[in-house]
Design a protein around this motif. Structure first.
Motif, short mmCIF file in Angstrom:
data_model
loop_
_atom_site.label_atom_id
_atom_site.label_comp_id
_atom_site.label_asym_id
_atom_site.label_seq_id
_atom_site.Cartn_x
_atom_site.Cartn_y
_atom_site.Cartn_z
N ASN A 144 0.84 -1.21 0.00
CA ASN A 144 0.00 0.00 0.00
C ASN A 144 0.88 1.26 0.00
OD1 ASN A 144 -2.42 -1.38 2.39
ND2 ASN A 144 -2.27 -1.66 0.19
N ILE A 145 1.97 1.21 0.78
CA ILE A 145 2.85 2.38 0.84
C ILE A 145 3.60 2.52 -0.49
CG2 ILE A 145 4.86 3.41 2.00
CD1 ILE A 145 3.91 1.95 4.58
N ALA A 146 4.12 1.39 -0.98
CA ALA A 146 4.92 1.43 -2.22
C ALA A 146 4.09 1.89 -3.42
CB ALA A 146 5.54 0.06 -2.48
N THR A 147 2.76 1.68 -3.35
CA THR A 147 1.90 2.14 -4.47
C THR A 147 1.14 3.42 -4.11
OG1 THR A 147 0.09 0.76 -3.65
CG2 THR A 147 1.46 -0.19 -5.38
N ASN A 148 1.34 3.89 -2.88
CA ASN A 148 0.53 5.02 -2.38
C ASN A 148 -0.95 4.77 -2.68
OD1 ASN A 148 -0.20 7.46 -1.22
ND2 ASN A 148 0.20 8.65 -3.08
N ALA A 149 -1.46 3.68 -2.16
CA ALA A 149 -2.84 3.27 -2.47
C ALA A 149 -3.85 4.35 -2.07
CB ALA A 149 -3.14 1.97 -1.72
N GLY A 150 -4.90 4.41 -2.86
CA GLY A 150 -5.97 5.38 -2.60
C GLY A 150 -7.12 4.69 -1.88
N GLY A 151 -8.06 4.18 -2.67
CA GLY A 151 -9.13 3.38 -2.07
C GLY A 151 -10.42 4.12 -1.84
N LEU A 152 -11.27 3.49 -1.01
CA LEU A 152 -12.68 3.88 -0.93
C LEU A 152 -12.95 5.06 -0.01
CD1 LEU A 152 -13.89 0.17 -0.62
CD2 LEU A 152 -14.04 1.59 -2.67
N LYS A 153 -12.01 5.37 0.89
CA LYS A 153 -12.28 6.44 1.87
C LYS A 153 -11.40 7.66 1.63
CE LYS A 153 -14.49 3.36 4.67
NZ LYS A 153 -15.82 3.10 4.83
N HIS A 194 8.94 10.46 2.12
CA HIS A 194 7.93 10.64 1.07
C HIS A 194 8.39 10.12 -0.29
CE1 HIS A 194 4.66 12.41 3.21
NE2 HIS A 194 5.53 13.11 3.91
N LEU A 195 9.72 10.07 -0.49
CA LEU A 195 10.21 9.53 -1.77
C LEU A 195 9.88 8.06 -1.93
CD1 LEU A 195 13.72 11.12 -2.27
CD2 LEU A 195 11.71 11.36 -3.73
N PHE A 196 9.80 7.34 -0.80
CA PHE A 196 9.55 5.90 -0.88
C PHE A 196 8.06 5.59 -1.05
CE2 PHE A 196 13.55 6.48 1.28
CZ PHE A 196 14.37 5.60 0.61
N ILE A 197 7.23 6.57 -0.66
CA ILE A 197 5.78 6.35 -0.77
C ILE A 197 5.40 6.53 -2.24
CG2 ILE A 197 3.49 7.09 0.02
CD1 ILE A 197 4.95 8.28 2.54
N GLY A 198 4.92 5.46 -2.85
CA GLY A 198 4.60 5.52 -4.27
C GLY A 198 5.77 5.18 -5.18
N SER A 199 6.90 4.71 -4.60
CA SER A 199 8.08 4.44 -5.44
C SER A 199 8.08 3.02 -6.00
CB SER A 199 9.37 4.68 -4.65
OG SER A 199 9.48 3.70 -3.63
N GLU A 200 7.07 2.23 -5.69
CA GLU A 200 6.85 0.91 -6.28
C GLU A 200 8.08 -0.02 -6.19
OE1 GLU A 200 4.36 0.88 -9.92
OE2 GLU A 200 4.37 3.05 -9.76
N GLY A 201 8.75 0.05 -5.07
CA GLY A 201 9.88 -0.87 -4.84
C GLY A 201 11.11 -0.55 -5.65
N THR A 202 11.21 0.66 -6.23
CA THR A 202 12.37 0.98 -7.07
C THR A 202 13.46 1.72 -6.31
OG1 THR A 202 11.42 3.08 -7.78
CG2 THR A 202 10.93 1.14 -9.16
#
Ligand code: FAD
Ligand code: MLT
Ligand code: ZN
Length: 464
Positions: A144-153, A194-202
């Motif tokens: 969830n962190i690596a993709t910066n998941a959004g979701g329903l809420k 914050h750089l790692f949030i949404g970095s998809e494991g790269t």
């Protein structure tokens, strides 16, 4: 690759039963919801501590071995996909909830903990963890962190980025970066987490996180609402905001999405006597009685923004209404081939965007491809799904989709929107990154990647 030498080393680092090289067993890793994998990973390592992750990465760095972090493998961009010379590092065994702090309202977890488990633990402590998605029973906090998941809420609480207080990350050379404090304020230079949030494991492997918890909603009222026009959805959203409803979710889906979901879920309810072009699931936090929402919906019915509505009066009805929305993805996958565009445009332009989208989709009206719309409308986020029965080959399906998709994506660009609102770029959306990011942004991303992972061993070929 000389596997035996590497396996000998990893056997000295990992606990027993934490290395999988058997070709049948390793099939469960190195792939995600997209099923984009062409070959399997070389082998899978399941470390049980940050120190093990660090030793593994140090060795991989020294020996130029490529690694692919795996969470729950529910990703929709091919980010967890590994090929035959790559090693999967799975976080499955790092699944402890370390501590819940009911004073600072936070929880500290290992990255492999399943999202639903955090929700449940929070609930037991009379608190609430607001990241909520239909994949919650399988996806992991690290994913969830690596993709910066959004979701329903998202409309109420924001996405994963908004929940992260601290992170522990292992860098490509094995360095452990401890940013896992419980500080709410810390303006001491760049906030690297914050750089790692949404970095998809790269950029690094997330091993621990401290996340915000919030007070439990007082009483959630949920309703399913029928709309004749897309614009009615937006007018209703605006009215809800104007009238100070404490909105916790506002989701929409089209009649076609509903029809497919019904077809693949026998228990699925039919909320209304007749079918409507669009449906909404509106959830708000309020007093124990739902009269305020009821009054609002009656008023909206009178002024014709809402064509019909039903409010859940017990927990079973609550679950039944949510299932109409939450079961869409899985039903689509059972229906046939699916290709997804996950787009956002700014909410004030959503009406105009939808008008143009509908115009060209009506013109195209393909004989074997259906376009299914649903998503997080209150965030400007529409999931545009192209689907066809498996009576055509995947190749023919994708070739046809490409033609329609190109126009959709250029429309998104015209509206200065995003071609990936919440699913990330991974492997399958690399070609369209430049539609939403400038050349300068992409150049800076490449420089960041080089400085964090100079040998390019971390999730190679993803995002950039
Ligand atoms: P994976 O798929 O395993 O990995 C995703 C990426 O993160 C990969 O690049 C991987 O390398 C990397 N990664 C995983 N763990 C780590 C780690 N510890 N450190 C570093 N990198 C790591 N997404 C939304 O945003 N909103 C939704 O509403 C939503 N609904 C969904 C509903 C369904 C039915 C499904 C199947 C998926 C849905 N998704 C949604 C997509 C997906 O669930 C999310 O992207 C989720 O965050 C992925 O988590 P995961 O643990 O499965 O990650
Ligand atoms: C959702 O909102 O259900 C997810 O993002 C999954 C999807 O787009 O299929
Ligand atoms: Zn979504």
């Amino acid at each position: 690759m000389d596997n035996s030498k590497h396996l000998d080393y990893f056997n000295t680092v990992c606990s027993p039963h934490s290395i999988i090289s058997d070709s049948k067993l390793k099939k469960s890793w190195g792939d995600d919801w997209t099923k984009e994998r062409k070959s399997g990973p070389n082998f899978v390592l399941l470390p049980q501590s940050t120190e093990e992750v660090s030793k593994i990465l140090k060795y991989c760095y020294e020996n130029n071995l490529k690694v692919v972090p795996n969470g729950g493998r529910t990703g929709m961009a091919g980010g967890a996909v590994a090929c035959d010379d790559e090693i999967v590092i799975s976080l499955d065994k790092m699944n402890k909830i370390i501590e819940i702090d009911t004073v600072s309202l936070s929880v500290c977890v290992e990255a492999g903990v399943i999202t639903q488990n955090v929700q449940e633990q929070a609930k037991k402590n009379n608190l609430f963890f607001p990241i909520d998605l239909a994949a919650k029973g399988s996806c992991q906090i690290g994913g969830n962190i690596a993709t910066n998941a959004g979701g329903l809420k998202f409309v109420a609480y924001g996405g994963m980025r908004e929940q992260v207080i601290g992170l522990e990350v292992v860098l490509s050379d094995g360095t452990i970066l401890d940013m896992n404090s419980n500080l709410r304020k810390n303006n001491t230079g760049y906030d690297l987490k914050h750089l790692f949030i949404g970095s998809e494991g790269t950029l690094g492997i997330i091993t621990k996180a401290r996340l915000k918890l919030v007070p439990k909603p007082r009483h959630l009222n949920v309703s399913c609402v029928a709309f004749e026009k897309f614009d009615d959805i937006l007018s209703t959203l605006q009215q809800l905001h104007q009238k100070n409803f404490s909105l916790t979710a506002f989701e929409f889906f089209s009649a076609k999405a509903h029809k497919i979901t019904k077809a693949y879920n026998q228990d699925s309810i039919e909320p209304f006597e007749k079918s409507y072009p669009f449906y909404g699931i509106i959830e708000c936090d309020g007093d124990t009685n739902d009269s305020q929402l009821e009054e609002f919906l009656a008023e909206s019915f009178e002024n014709s923004h809402v064509s019909d509505a039903t409010i859940a009066s017990n927990s079973q009805e609550f679950a039944n209404l949510w299932a109409l929305r939450e079961n869409i993805s899985e039903s689509l996958s059972n229906h046939g081939w699916v290709h997804k565009n996950d787009i956002t445009v700014s909410i004030d332009k959503l009406s105009l965007f939808y008008q143009e989208l509908e115009e060209f989709l009506t013109k195209k009206n393909h004989d074997f491809i259906d376009v299914i719309l649903f998503g997080h409308v209150a965030d400007g986020n529409i999931h545009i799904n192209y689907t066809a029965k498996k009576t055509v080959t995947k190749e023919i399906f994708l070739e046809e989709v490409k033609k329609i998709e190109q126009e959709t994506l250029h429309l998104v660009k015209k509206f200065k929107g995003s071609v990936s609102a919440e699913h990330g770029i991974g492997l399958i959306k690399k070609d369209i990154l430049a539609l939403s990011r400038s050349a300068d942004e992409i150049r800076l991303m490449s420089e960041i990647k080089k400085s964090f992972d100079p040998k390019g061993i971390l999730n190679p070929g993803k995002i950039l």
